[in-house]
Design a protein around this motif. Structure first.
Motif, PDB file in Angstrom:
ATOM      1  N   GLY A  10       0.842  -1.198   0.000  1.00 53.33           N
ATOM      2  CA  GLY A  10       0.000   0.000   0.000  1.00 53.33           C
ATOM      3  C   GLY A  10       0.869   1.236   0.000  1.00 53.33           C
ATOM      4  N   TYR A  11       0.632   2.114  -0.972  1.00 47.83           N
ATOM      5  CA  TYR A  11       1.521   3.270  -1.127  1.00 47.83           C
ATOM      6  C   TYR A  11       0.731   4.568  -1.033  1.00 47.83           C
ATOM      7  CZ  TYR A  11       5.693   5.714  -2.747  1.00 47.83           C
ATOM      8  OH  TYR A  11       6.810   6.531  -2.835  1.00 47.83           O
ATOM      9  N   ASN A  13       0.018   7.785   2.259  1.00 50.95           N
ATOM     10  CA  ASN A  13       0.868   8.596   3.149  1.00 50.95           C
ATOM     11  C   ASN A  13       1.784   7.721   4.000  1.00 50.95           C
ATOM     12  OD1 ASN A  13      -0.429  11.118   2.468  1.00 50.95           O
ATOM     13  ND2 ASN A  13      -2.193  10.386   3.632  1.00 50.95           N
ATOM     14  N   LEU A  14       1.195   6.681   4.571  1.00 46.22           N
ATOM     15  CA  LEU A  14       1.972   5.811   5.463  1.00 46.22           C
ATOM     16  C   LEU A  14       3.019   5.012   4.689  1.00 46.22           C
ATOM     17  CD1 LEU A  14       2.167   4.829   8.406  1.00 46.22           C
ATOM     18  CD2 LEU A  14       0.520   3.055   7.834  1.00 46.22           C
ATOM     19  N   SER A  35       1.374  -2.670  -4.590  1.00 44.22           N
ATOM     20  CA  SER A  35       0.176  -1.834  -4.616  1.00 44.22           C
ATOM     21  C   SER A  35      -0.911  -2.507  -5.437  1.00 44.22           C
ATOM     22  CB  SER A  35       0.538  -0.478  -5.242  1.00 44.22           C
ATOM     23  OG  SER A  35      -0.619   0.284  -5.463  1.00 44.22           O
ATOM     24  N   ARG A  36      -2.165  -2.135  -5.130  1.00 43.91           N
ATOM     25  CA  ARG A  36      -3.267  -2.631  -5.954  1.00 43.91           C
ATOM     26  C   ARG A  36      -3.345  -1.874  -7.266  1.00 43.91           C
ATOM     27  NH1 ARG A  36      -7.156  -1.702  -0.975  1.00 43.91           N
ATOM     28  NH2 ARG A  36      -5.708   0.051  -0.972  1.00 43.91           N
ATOM     29  N   ARG A  37      -2.637  -0.720  -7.331  1.00 45.25           N
ATOM     30  CA  ARG A  37      -2.651   0.063  -8.565  1.00 45.25           C
ATOM     31  C   ARG A  37      -1.512  -0.369  -9.495  1.00 45.25           C
ATOM     32  NH1 ARG A  37      -1.956   5.460  -5.763  1.00 45.25           N
ATOM     33  NH2 ARG A  37      -1.448   4.063  -4.034  1.00 45.25           N
ATOM     34  N   CYS A  67       0.413  -0.971   4.929  1.00 44.82           N
ATOM     35  CA  CYS A  67       0.172   0.479   5.003  1.00 44.82           C
ATOM     36  C   CYS A  67      -1.192   0.865   4.445  1.00 44.82           C
ATOM     37  CB  CYS A  67       1.284   1.226   4.276  1.00 44.82           C
ATOM     38  SG  CYS A  67       2.881   0.871   5.013  1.00 44.82           S
ATOM     39  N   GLY A  69      -5.443   1.376   4.604  1.00 44.30           N
ATOM     40  CA  GLY A  69      -6.317   2.081   5.544  1.00 44.30           C
ATOM     41  C   GLY A  69      -6.963   1.114   6.534  1.00 44.30           C
ATOM     42  N   SER A  70      -7.258   1.641   7.734  1.00 40.99           N
ATOM     43  CA  SER A  70      -7.829   0.776   8.789  1.00 40.99           C
ATOM     44  C   SER A  70      -9.265   0.384   8.498  1.00 40.99           C
ATOM     45  CB  SER A  70      -7.786   1.502  10.129  1.00 40.99           C
ATOM     46  OG  SER A  70      -6.463   1.598  10.568  1.00 40.99           O
ATOM     47  N   ASP A  92      -6.051   1.183  13.486  1.00 43.01           N
ATOM     48  CA  ASP A  92      -6.339   2.155  14.553  1.00 43.01           C
ATOM     49  C   ASP A  92      -7.814   2.256  14.928  1.00 43.01           C
ATOM     50  OD1 ASP A  92      -7.442   3.618  12.485  1.00 43.01           O
ATOM     51  OD2 ASP A  92      -6.214   5.397  12.799  1.00 43.01           O
ATOM     52  N   THR A 119       0.354  -1.027  15.727  1.00 47.71           N
ATOM     53  CA  THR A 119       1.509  -0.215  16.138  1.00 47.71           C
ATOM     54  C   THR A 119       1.238   1.222  15.676  1.00 47.71           C
ATOM     55  OG1 THR A 119       2.747  -0.473  14.078  1.00 47.71           O
ATOM     56  CG2 THR A 119       2.997  -2.211  15.715  1.00 47.71           C
ATOM     57  N   TRP A 121       1.289   5.422  16.936  1.00 48.83           N
ATOM     58  CA  TRP A 121       1.360   6.184  18.208  1.00 48.83           C
ATOM     59  C   TRP A 121       0.079   6.090  19.017  1.00 48.83           C
ATOM     60  CZ3 TRP A 121      -1.234  10.993  18.739  1.00 48.83           C
ATOM     61  CH2 TRP A 121      -1.724  11.542  17.566  1.00 48.83           C
ATOM     62  N   ASP A 122      -1.095   6.076  18.356  1.00 52.18           N
ATOM     63  CA  ASP A 122      -2.329   5.784  19.111  1.00 52.18           C
ATOM     64  C   ASP A 122      -3.329   5.107  18.200  1.00 52.18           C
ATOM     65  OD1 ASP A 122      -4.093   5.484  21.090  1.00 52.18           O
ATOM     66  OD2 ASP A 122      -4.455   7.611  21.468  1.00 52.18           O
ATOM     67  N   PRO A 123      -3.457   3.788  18.265  1.00 51.06           N
ATOM     68  CA  PRO A 123      -2.818   2.892  19.227  1.00 51.06           C
ATOM     69  C   PRO A 123      -1.326   2.731  18.929  1.00 51.06           C
ATOM     70  CG  PRO A 123      -3.992   1.620  17.574  1.00 51.06           C
ATOM     71  CD  PRO A 123      -4.324   3.056  17.313  1.00 51.06           C
ATOM     72  N   THR A 278       4.379   7.639  12.412  1.00 46.32           N
ATOM     73  CA  THR A 278       3.674   6.350  12.527  1.00 46.32           C
ATOM     74  C   THR A 278       4.481   5.266  11.809  1.00 46.32           C
ATOM     75  OG1 THR A 278       1.583   7.537  12.592  1.00 46.32           O
ATOM     76  CG2 THR A 278       1.466   5.193  12.060  1.00 46.32           C
TER      77      THR A 278
END
Ligand code: NDP
Length: 324
Positions: A10-11, A13-14, A35-37, A67, A69-70, A92, A119, A121-123, A278
């Protein structure tokens, strides 16, 4: 020093944050981005592949950094990928973490892999510090203040308001309350009273400030009940001052060690780039995942289950000499 090979799945921001962070990390080598793209369309000089090619890298990659999305990506991708790879994610969605853990634990134990979840920072580091504070000061109260920082979800919600061209939303802790906790005073904390929301909006031509402001501050679930400031700015100001992704916050615990003795435990983060930080945490846990896999300690693991020494590239004897 051990060296481990890693892949990025996954590419966004993270994913970009992990790519940058690995440049500072001598013991982890990037094998590729998946990536899926169409990989040719990714703006990167690192080796990039379509995610369908991932299985052919099974013997070349020690750990995958997930990386996605949650909300939509990780619940699907993480259990699938844990069948063939050791994985680390930054999931998260706090309420769903127990379910995510159970799913990953089953797959990882059946397939002899390690799946480190939630993992970041929060969580992540905040969770660890809430645990330390509570374990060390069993009599007391823990407070988490988020921000100052940019909230992606709230920014998206404002951008959907009619008449809004561009917008960002910063979550700000109520500084007076933070100071009161640090000064061992009693506070009336809840998420609404402890934070305020500050919005910067670029309006579409013809849109009316008052209407847009009203639609924002009364938005249920997002702004209703919060102290909210709305500032209207021009596009140039937006471009020069509001395109970063800062965040941070503070975990505080006031704890009584005896009747008249109070201690304040404090852990704070001030991040210019939420995704890069993160990613940096996830990278340290990728190293831990690789070490656990080598020791055949299979299954799902959270930050609570992993000894801190596993995060470091240094060996335990050096850590005892240098950092204890
Ligand atoms: P993004 O929306 O930037 O990326 C998510 C995925 O969307 C990517 O992996 C990518 O998958 C796809 N994607 C990205 N850009 C594009 C695009 N232009 N077009 C189409 N698809 C795209 O999310 P973030 O990287 O900002 O965040 C990932 C997760 O990190 C968040 O959902 C959040 O849960 C978590 N997080 C956790 C934190 C913590 O402290 N635990 C803190 C901050 C974030 P693909 O390449 O396969 O298309």
């Amino acid at each position: 020093m051990n060296t481990f090979k890693v892949g990025i799945v996954g590419y966004g921001n993270l994913g970009r944050g992990v790519e940058v962070g690995l440049k500072n990390t001598k013991d982890l080598e990037l094998v590729g981005i998946f990536s899926r793209r169409d990989p040719k369309q990714l703006d990167t000089t690192s080796p990039a592949y379509h995610i369908d090619e991932l299985d052919s890298f099974k013997d070349e990659i020690d750990v995958l950094l997930l990386c996605g999305g949650s909300q939509k990506d990780l619940p699907v991708q993480a259990p699938q990928l844990a069948e063939n790879f050791n994985t680390v994610d930054t999931y998260d969605n706090h309420n769903e973490i127990p379910t995510h853990f159970e799913k990953l634990d089953k797959v990882a134990k059946e397939n002899n892999t390690v799946a480190v979840l939630s993992t970041g920072w929060d969580p992540g580091l905040f969770s660890l510090n809430r645990l330390f504070a509570e374990a060390i000061l069993p009599e007391g109260d823990t407070y988490t203040f988020w921000g100052p920082g940019l909230s992606q979800g709230h920014s998206d919600a404002v951008r959907r308001v009619e008449g809004v061209k561009q917008a960002v939303q910063y979550t700000m802790p109520q500084e007076k309350m933070v100071e009161d906790v640090k000064n061992k005073k009693k506070v009336d904390y809840n998420k609404l009273s402890a934070h305020k929301r500050v919005v910067y909006v670029v309006l579409e031509e013809q849109a009316e400030q008052d209407k847009v402001k009203e639609a924002i501050i009364t938005m249920p679930d997002y702004f209703e009940g919060y102290e909210t400031e709305v500032h209207f700015i021009d596009e140039d100001t937006f471009a020069s001052e509001h395109t970063g992704m800062p965040h941070g916050g503070t975990v505080l615990r006031q704890g009584q060690t005896s009747d008249k003795q109070t201690s304040v435990y404090q852990f704070a983060l001030d991040l210019d780039s939420n995704p890069e930080f993160t990613a940096a945490v996830a990278i340290a846990y990728a190293r831990a995942a690789a070490k656990l896999a080598r020791e055949k300690v299979f299954g799902a693991k959270t930050v609570f289950d992993i000894a801190p020494g596993y995060l470091s590239p240094k060996d335990p004897a050096d850590l005892r000499r240098e950092l204890l």
